[in-house]
Design a protein around this motif. Structure first.
Motif, PDB file in Angstrom:
ATOM      1  N   GLY A  84      -0.323  10.609   8.083  1.00  0.00           N
ATOM      2  CA  GLY A  84      -0.590  10.982   6.699  1.00  0.00           C
ATOM      3  C   GLY A  84       0.619  11.208   5.834  1.00  0.00           C
ATOM      4  O   GLY A  84       0.490  11.657   4.692  1.00  0.00           O
ATOM      5  N   ASP A  85       1.821  10.893   6.333  1.00  0.00           N
ATOM      6  CA  ASP A  85       3.031  11.074   5.533  1.00  0.00           C
ATOM      7  C   ASP A  85       3.204   9.920   4.544  1.00  0.00           C
ATOM      8  O   ASP A  85       2.665   8.818   4.731  1.00  0.00           O
ATOM      9  N   GLN A  86       3.971  10.168   3.508  1.00  0.00           N
ATOM     10  CA  GLN A  86       4.281   9.151   2.505  1.00  0.00           C
ATOM     11  C   GLN A  86       5.597   8.488   2.881  1.00  0.00           C
ATOM     12  O   GLN A  86       6.621   9.158   3.023  1.00  0.00           O
ATOM     13  N   VAL A  87       5.581   7.178   3.039  1.00  0.00           N
ATOM     14  CA  VAL A  87       6.738   6.454   3.562  1.00  0.00           C
ATOM     15  C   VAL A  87       7.201   5.393   2.578  1.00  0.00           C
ATOM     16  O   VAL A  87       6.414   4.573   2.110  1.00  0.00           O
ATOM     17  N   THR A  88       8.503   5.410   2.275  1.00  0.00           N
ATOM     18  CA  THR A  88       9.150   4.333   1.528  1.00  0.00           C
ATOM     19  C   THR A  88      10.038   3.584   2.498  1.00  0.00           C
ATOM     20  O   THR A  88      10.801   4.197   3.253  1.00  0.00           O
ATOM     21  N   LEU A  89       9.943   2.264   2.483  1.00  0.00           N
ATOM     22  CA  LEU A  89      10.678   1.434   3.422  1.00  0.00           C
ATOM     23  C   LEU A  89      11.693   0.597   2.657  1.00  0.00           C
ATOM     24  O   LEU A  89      11.340  -0.274   1.871  1.00  0.00           O
ATOM     25  N   GLY A  90      12.979   0.893   2.871  1.00  0.00           N
ATOM     26  CA  GLY A  90      14.042   0.239   2.111  1.00  0.00           C
ATOM     27  C   GLY A  90      14.719  -0.867   2.894  1.00  0.00           C
ATOM     28  O   GLY A  90      15.258  -0.631   3.976  1.00  0.00           O
ATOM     29  N   THR A  91      14.688  -2.088   2.338  1.00  0.00           N
ATOM     30  CA  THR A  91      15.360  -3.236   2.945  1.00  0.00           C
ATOM     31  C   THR A  91      15.911  -4.124   1.831  1.00  0.00           C
ATOM     32  O   THR A  91      15.510  -4.003   0.666  1.00  0.00           O
ATOM     33  N   ARG A  92      16.782  -5.043   2.189  1.00  0.00           N
ATOM     34  CA  ARG A  92      17.312  -5.984   1.202  1.00  0.00           C
ATOM     35  C   ARG A  92      16.229  -6.901   0.650  1.00  0.00           C
ATOM     36  O   ARG A  92      16.265  -7.290  -0.510  1.00  0.00           O
ATOM     37  N   SER A  93      15.262  -7.258   1.491  1.00  0.00           N
ATOM     38  CA  SER A  93      14.263  -8.257   1.100  1.00  0.00           C
ATOM     39  C   SER A  93      12.941  -7.673   0.648  1.00  0.00           C
ATOM     40  O   SER A  93      12.058  -8.411   0.203  1.00  0.00           O
ATOM     41  N   GLY A  94      12.778  -6.351   0.757  1.00  0.00           N
ATOM     42  CA  GLY A  94      11.498  -5.753   0.378  1.00  0.00           C
ATOM     43  C   GLY A  94      10.419  -5.971   1.411  1.00  0.00           C
ATOM     44  O   GLY A  94       9.244  -6.142   1.082  1.00  0.00           O
ATOM     45  N   THR A  95      10.781  -5.946   2.691  1.00  0.00           N
ATOM     46  CA  THR A  95       9.841  -6.158   3.795  1.00  0.00           C
ATOM     47  C   THR A  95       8.683  -5.171   3.708  1.00  0.00           C
ATOM     48  O   THR A  95       8.874  -3.988   3.400  1.00  0.00           O
ATOM     49  N   THR A  96       7.479  -5.661   3.988  1.00  0.00           N
ATOM     50  CA  THR A  96       6.292  -4.816   3.931  1.00  0.00           C
ATOM     51  C   THR A  96       5.820  -4.443   5.330  1.00  0.00           C
ATOM     52  O   THR A  96       5.883  -5.258   6.255  1.00  0.00           O
ATOM     53  N   VAL A  97       5.368  -3.219   5.466  1.00  0.00           N
ATOM     54  CA  VAL A  97       4.725  -2.714   6.678  1.00  0.00           C
ATOM     55  C   VAL A  97       3.500  -1.939   6.217  1.00  0.00           C
ATOM     56  O   VAL A  97       3.599  -1.129   5.283  1.00  0.00           O
ATOM     57  N   PRO A  98       2.329  -2.185   6.806  1.00  0.00           N
ATOM     58  CA  PRO A  98       1.126  -1.472   6.374  1.00  0.00           C
ATOM     59  C   PRO A  98       1.319   0.039   6.338  1.00  0.00           C
ATOM     60  O   PRO A  98       1.842   0.631   7.277  1.00  0.00           O
TER      61      PRO A  98
END
Length: 313
Positions: free
Chosen positions: A24-38
């Motif tokens: 239930g945590d809020q996650v921001t995922l930072g990458t050069r390409s903007g990779t998505t993870v559900p």
């Protein structure tokens, strides 16, 4: 609801993002390409740019550093990343959790603990040692809160690539009843860190309300690769073998293939027992290793599925 910034969406960062999102945590995922993870919000950034990282970390409780530049670029790429995340942790107030490894210890003379001397003389180990010491100095000055989680070689579904010693290059030949060629002596005991256990330790370290400014070891299984091959043969009804790549061949390849040169430089990890002690993590953080049979089953089955995509970290 806790908020986190994860830098890097490889196998470790992606697994971590899924575990944090699942609770239930809020996650921001930072990458050069903007990779998505559900379950995570993607953002494009340069981990070596403090303005980028600080912007993405605004309001975050934790910055997890799970990015990993190519072996051949560590000397150039890691120092600005360490500088950027220190500044971002200081400016944002977020706790800083580094995903680390065992390179800084150098050749061990027994099981490695979190308090073992950082005695490496190898280039990649010196890079990681210098980075951790810089982070620790900022922590001890009271500028940031920081901790490092150290894992041995990782394994699990999706693990691949030339530098992944217990990945597709190991299991796929065995499953085809062929020979898996490996670095070093396959009969030696070696610690292996299961990807979900790495993520669980990162989370436990971030949640810890006690001592920071230290390292934690990921609870890991210690099994010789010859024994792993025997178990695969027995469980999956195959007849694979494991054999070492001659050291002379490894060095020769290193003269023409840069990544093989780096693998050769750290091959001491497979020419002697290479085992970590994670008792402090188990006792203090409450993290235990996934049972070996369960972790092996999940990993091997992932290589038996033709549709499985094996991405490189």
């Amino acid at each position: 609801m806790a908020r986190h910034l994860i830098l890097g969406a490889g196998l470790v960062g992606g697994t971590l993002a899924r575990q944090l999102s699942a609770r239930g945590d809020q996650v921001t995922l930072g990458t050069r390409s903007g990779t998505t993870v559900p379950g995570a919000t993607p953002v494009k950034l340069d981990a070596s740019n403090p303005a980028d990282v600080t912007r993405a970390a605004r309001g975050a409780d934790t910055i997890f550093v799970c990015t990993n530049p190519p072996y051949t670029n560590w000397v150039a790429d890691w120092p600005p990343i360490f500088d950027a995340v220190i500044k971002s942790a200081r400016d944002s107030g977020a706790g800083l959790v580094l995903m680390g490894n065992l390179y800084a210890y150098g050749p061990p003379d027994g099981p490695m603990t979190e308090h073992s001397q950082l005695a490496t003389t190898e280039k990649k180990g010196l890079v990681r040692k210098a980075g951790w010491e810089k982070v620790l100095a900022a922590h001890e000055r009271g500028e940031i809160r920081a901790v490092e989680v150290r894992a041995s070689d990782y394994f699990g579904p999706g693990a691949a690539g030339m530098s992944t010693h217990l990945g597709g290059g190991f299991f796929q030949p065995l499953l085809a009843s062929k020979t898996a060629r490996v670095v070093g002596d396959p009969a030696l005991e070696h610690s292996w860190s299961f990807l979900p256990d790495i993520a669980a330790t990162l989370i436990a370290a971030a949640d810890h309300t006690g001592e920071w400014g230290r390292a934690w070891h990921v609870p890991s299984a210690s099994v010789p690769r010859s024994e792993i091959a025997r178990q695969v043969n027995e469980r999956w009804g195959v007849n694979g073998r494991v054999a070492p790549i001659p050291q002379w061949s490894l060095k020769a390849l290193g003269t023409v293939i840069p990544i093989m040169r780096e693998i050769s430089a750290s091959s001491y990890q497979f020419t002697m027992p290479f085992v970590i002690d994670s008792e402090e993590t188990r006792k203090t953080l409450g993290v235990t290793a996934t049972p070996w049979e369960e972790a092996l089953e999940a990993t091997v089955e992932s290589y038996r599925k033709p549709s499985t995509s094996h991405s490189v970290r």
